[in-house]
Design a protein around this motif. Sequence first.
Motif, PDB file in Angstrom:
ATOM      1  N   LEU A 159      80.910 -37.544 -57.032  1.00 31.12           N
ATOM      2  CA  LEU A 159      80.527 -38.902 -56.619  1.00 31.12           C
ATOM      3  C   LEU A 159      80.996 -39.894 -57.671  1.00 31.12           C
ATOM      4  O   LEU A 159      81.057 -39.561 -58.863  1.00 31.12           O
ATOM      5  CB  LEU A 159      79.000 -38.980 -56.465  1.00 31.12           C
ATOM      6  CG  LEU A 159      78.411 -40.212 -55.771  1.00 31.12           C
ATOM      7  CD1 LEU A 159      78.855 -40.271 -54.313  1.00 31.12           C
ATOM      8  CD2 LEU A 159      76.887 -40.184 -55.856  1.00 31.12           C
ATOM      9  N   ARG A 160      81.306 -41.097 -57.195  1.00 32.28           N
ATOM     10  CA  ARG A 160      81.706 -42.186 -58.093  1.00 32.28           C
ATOM     11  C   ARG A 160      80.941 -43.456 -57.742  1.00 32.28           C
ATOM     12  O   ARG A 160      80.482 -43.631 -56.620  1.00 32.28           O
ATOM     13  CB  ARG A 160      83.200 -42.499 -57.951  1.00 32.28           C
ATOM     14  CG  ARG A 160      84.149 -41.523 -58.593  1.00 32.28           C
ATOM     15  CD  ARG A 160      85.561 -42.044 -58.470  1.00 32.28           C
ATOM     16  NE  ARG A 160      86.517 -41.171 -59.123  1.00 32.28           N
ATOM     17  CZ  ARG A 160      87.803 -41.458 -59.278  1.00 32.28           C
ATOM     18  NH1 ARG A 160      88.267 -42.616 -58.814  1.00 32.28           N
ATOM     19  NH2 ARG A 160      88.612 -40.633 -59.882  1.00 32.28           N
ATOM     20  N   THR A 161      80.889 -44.358 -58.714  1.00 27.12           N
ATOM     21  CA  THR A 161      80.399 -45.702 -58.446  1.00 27.12           C
ATOM     22  C   THR A 161      81.179 -46.694 -59.293  1.00 27.12           C
ATOM     23  O   THR A 161      81.708 -46.340 -60.358  1.00 27.12           O
ATOM     24  CB  THR A 161      78.888 -45.838 -58.743  1.00 27.12           C
ATOM     25  OG1 THR A 161      78.447 -47.124 -58.301  1.00 27.12           O
ATOM     26  CG2 THR A 161      78.596 -45.710 -60.230  1.00 27.12           C
ATOM     27  N   PRO A 186      89.618 -37.842 -57.406  1.00 22.63           N
ATOM     28  CA  PRO A 186      90.213 -38.496 -56.236  1.00 22.63           C
ATOM     29  C   PRO A 186      90.992 -39.745 -56.629  1.00 22.63           C
ATOM     30  O   PRO A 186      90.932 -40.208 -57.773  1.00 22.63           O
ATOM     31  CB  PRO A 186      88.997 -38.848 -55.383  1.00 22.63           C
ATOM     32  CG  PRO A 186      87.908 -39.054 -56.380  1.00 22.63           C
ATOM     33  CD  PRO A 186      88.163 -38.070 -57.488  1.00 22.63           C
ATOM     34  N   LEU A 187      91.700 -40.278 -55.674  1.00 17.67           N
ATOM     35  CA  LEU A 187      92.453 -41.512 -55.865  1.00 17.67           C
ATOM     36  C   LEU A 187      91.525 -42.693 -56.124  1.00 17.67           C
ATOM     37  O   LEU A 187      90.429 -42.771 -55.566  1.00 17.67           O
ATOM     38  CB  LEU A 187      93.283 -41.805 -54.619  1.00 17.67           C
ATOM     39  CG  LEU A 187      94.405 -40.814 -54.300  1.00 17.67           C
ATOM     40  CD1 LEU A 187      94.771 -40.884 -52.821  1.00 17.67           C
ATOM     41  CD2 LEU A 187      95.620 -41.080 -55.175  1.00 17.67           C
ATOM     42  N   TRP A 239      87.948 -40.585 -47.165  1.00 15.83           N
ATOM     43  CA  TRP A 239      88.967 -39.551 -47.361  1.00 15.83           C
ATOM     44  C   TRP A 239      88.800 -38.907 -48.737  1.00 15.83           C
ATOM     45  O   TRP A 239      88.918 -37.686 -48.878  1.00 15.83           O
ATOM     46  CB  TRP A 239      90.351 -40.177 -47.222  1.00 15.83           C
ATOM     47  CG  TRP A 239      91.489 -39.194 -47.201  1.00 15.83           C
ATOM     48  CD1 TRP A 239      92.029 -38.584 -46.099  1.00 15.83           C
ATOM     49  CD2 TRP A 239      92.235 -38.724 -48.333  1.00 15.83           C
ATOM     50  NE1 TRP A 239      93.055 -37.757 -46.476  1.00 15.83           N
ATOM     51  CE2 TRP A 239      93.193 -37.825 -47.849  1.00 15.83           C
ATOM     52  CE3 TRP A 239      92.166 -38.956 -49.700  1.00 15.83           C
ATOM     53  CZ2 TRP A 239      94.107 -37.164 -48.671  1.00 15.83           C
ATOM     54  CZ3 TRP A 239      93.065 -38.311 -50.545  1.00 15.83           C
ATOM     55  CH2 TRP A 239      94.026 -37.423 -50.023  1.00 15.83           C
ATOM     56  N   ASN A 240      88.503 -39.726 -49.735  1.00 16.44           N
ATOM     57  CA  ASN A 240      88.243 -39.189 -51.076  1.00 16.44           C
ATOM     58  C   ASN A 240      87.061 -38.228 -51.074  1.00 16.44           C
ATOM     59  O   ASN A 240      87.068 -37.197 -51.762  1.00 16.44           O
ATOM     60  CB  ASN A 240      87.958 -40.337 -52.047  1.00 16.44           C
ATOM     61  CG  ASN A 240      89.199 -40.889 -52.698  1.00 16.44           C
ATOM     62  OD1 ASN A 240      90.276 -40.302 -52.630  1.00 16.44           O
ATOM     63  ND2 ASN A 240      89.078 -42.039 -53.323  1.00 16.44           N
ATOM     64  N   ALA A 241      86.007 -38.587 -50.338  1.00 11.10           N
ATOM     65  CA  ALA A 241      84.825 -37.718 -50.288  1.00 11.10           C
ATOM     66  C   ALA A 241      85.186 -36.358 -49.718  1.00 11.10           C
ATOM     67  O   ALA A 241      84.741 -35.309 -50.217  1.00 11.10           O
ATOM     68  CB  ALA A 241      83.727 -38.388 -49.466  1.00 11.10           C
ATOM     69  N   ALA A 242      86.014 -36.366 -48.686  1.00 16.94           N
ATOM     70  CA  ALA A 242      86.468 -35.089 -48.115  1.00 16.94           C
ATOM     71  C   ALA A 242      87.355 -34.341 -49.119  1.00 16.94           C
ATOM     72  O   ALA A 242      87.270 -33.110 -49.235  1.00 16.94           O
ATOM     73  CB  ALA A 242      87.227 -35.340 -46.813  1.00 16.94           C
ATOM     74  N   PHE A 243      88.174 -35.068 -49.843  1.00 19.13           N
ATOM     75  CA  PHE A 243      89.016 -34.450 -50.878  1.00 19.13           C
ATOM     76  C   PHE A 243      88.164 -33.752 -51.926  1.00 19.13           C
ATOM     77  O   PHE A 243      88.457 -32.624 -52.344  1.00 19.13           O
ATOM     78  CB  PHE A 243      89.873 -35.545 -51.525  1.00 19.13           C
ATOM     79  CG  PHE A 243      90.614 -35.101 -52.763  1.00 19.13           C
ATOM     80  CD1 PHE A 243      91.829 -34.438 -52.658  1.00 19.13           C
ATOM     81  CD2 PHE A 243      90.094 -35.340 -54.032  1.00 19.13           C
ATOM     82  CE1 PHE A 243      92.511 -34.038 -53.803  1.00 19.13           C
ATOM     83  CE2 PHE A 243      90.768 -34.940 -55.170  1.00 19.13           C
ATOM     84  CZ  PHE A 243      91.979 -34.276 -55.056  1.00 19.13           C
TER      85      PHE A 243
END
Length: 507
Positions: free
Chosen positions: A220-222, A264-265, A500-504
């Motif tokens: 996870l990111r924020t 992720p990107l 898409w990043n979450a799926a990555f």
Amino acid sequence: MKNLYVRATGRGPTPGSSTRDRSRSLRASIALAVLAASAATVTASVATPASALAPTPTSAAPTLAAAEPGKVHVSENFDSGGIPAGWRVVDGTWKVQNGRLVGTSPASGNNFKITFGSYLEHFRVDATVRFDSVLSSTRWTSVGMDVPANGSTPWWIATMRSGTTAANGLEFGERTTSNTWNVTNTGAAPTAAGTGRDVQVTIEVHGSQARWIYNGREALRTSSLRRSGTGGQAFFVNGATVSFDNVRVTELAPNTFIRTPGSPLTVIAHRGASSAAPENTLIAQDVARRGGANWIETDVQPSKDGVPFILHDSTVDRTTNGTGAIRTLTSTQLKALDAGSWFAPYYAGVRLPTLAEQLADLRTRGGNMFLEIKSGHSKAEVSQIVSVIRQQSMTNRVLVQSFDVDALRYARELAPELPLGLIRSTLDADPVAIATELGLTAYNPSNAALLTRPAVVADLHRAGVAMMVWTVDAAGSWQQLEQLGVDGIVTNRPAELAGWNAAFLQR
């Protein structure tokens, strides 16, 4: 789609409206439904008096000790048998038992905490964490990222439920001064924490950005942290007994923008969420922020009286109800324009923001800016832009980019602390050479340009320069660019790229 429209707005499309209008109305209404809590922001941008256009200097930032990347500020394995010196039990039951720190909260309403450490702008917290018992799988423990030593609000935490594979098993969130929750990001961990299992928790913080790393995998990111300049670290327990071991707080160097392996990107929202809201407005910025964008890409140009405004085109004709070149219109004239109706009727009355307004919104509500200085700026005009960034205390959250090499040279001379990016529609003969000459942090070509010579990604990385590619909206292209090693993507669809990043990350 019609059913979604009706659920979002409570009514169907306007009779007689065109397909294009209905499509835009659909996007707009969905965005507005998501952003009900942001109405005050939109209202505030509708009518700003001319007296408010000048940037208001923020209070001076606290004087911090010189940065020491790599320095270990906290290292504790609790073998001493007692609460370590400098650790402060704020509330609840905390003790050292069997070589671990143990915190107990007997009820779900108790946010019991123990604070430690000191304020750091860039740092990593590592800890071994175990749920020993829980009232239910929704109960949680947290690493405090910015918490006053006395535990008073506001504070920011990175949370883990014992049921970590739930959609909100991991969270980033704030406890506000009114004792309400502002949960900015949620996600699922790749495996369940459960009870009786050690989980290796790592939280990396870079200013307003943070990464949640679960058993060695980023989950996870924020980009929404609001830093206090004084708060340290903490552990929290809620409705559970949790034990902690091998706690380490390490100072980090500022983020280099280069993507680490397995990450992720970076999501860069083109003119805000420009597919869902009128571009380069505060509402587009907020849609993008809530959709998971790491950065907001935006464009700056001066009014006739020298106030930096957010606008892409050289004229106001396309995106407002006015006409004329921005440089021929005063700030008062620009503020009177409607910058929302062209996109959809729901945005009628949205105004053009000044650079100061947009930076203030990011500073107070979270987020970072990729600021494009349009071609033709004089050194004095670049100096005014730099002044606004500094007055808003945002130098550590803005990357300045431009097609115009002179604008970047001015920015480097005037503000060497600002990271710089060069935008290109075709690749330079030697991207590394020009990146070195200009002192670039990022080299930002179009997608088509990069695909002519994809090997330049590795060349630039070896030189310590990141690559952010524009403007890409298709998942197939995102996958191709991720495989090429690109660091970030500028997109009109930031929420979709964040998804898409979450799926990555799950892959």
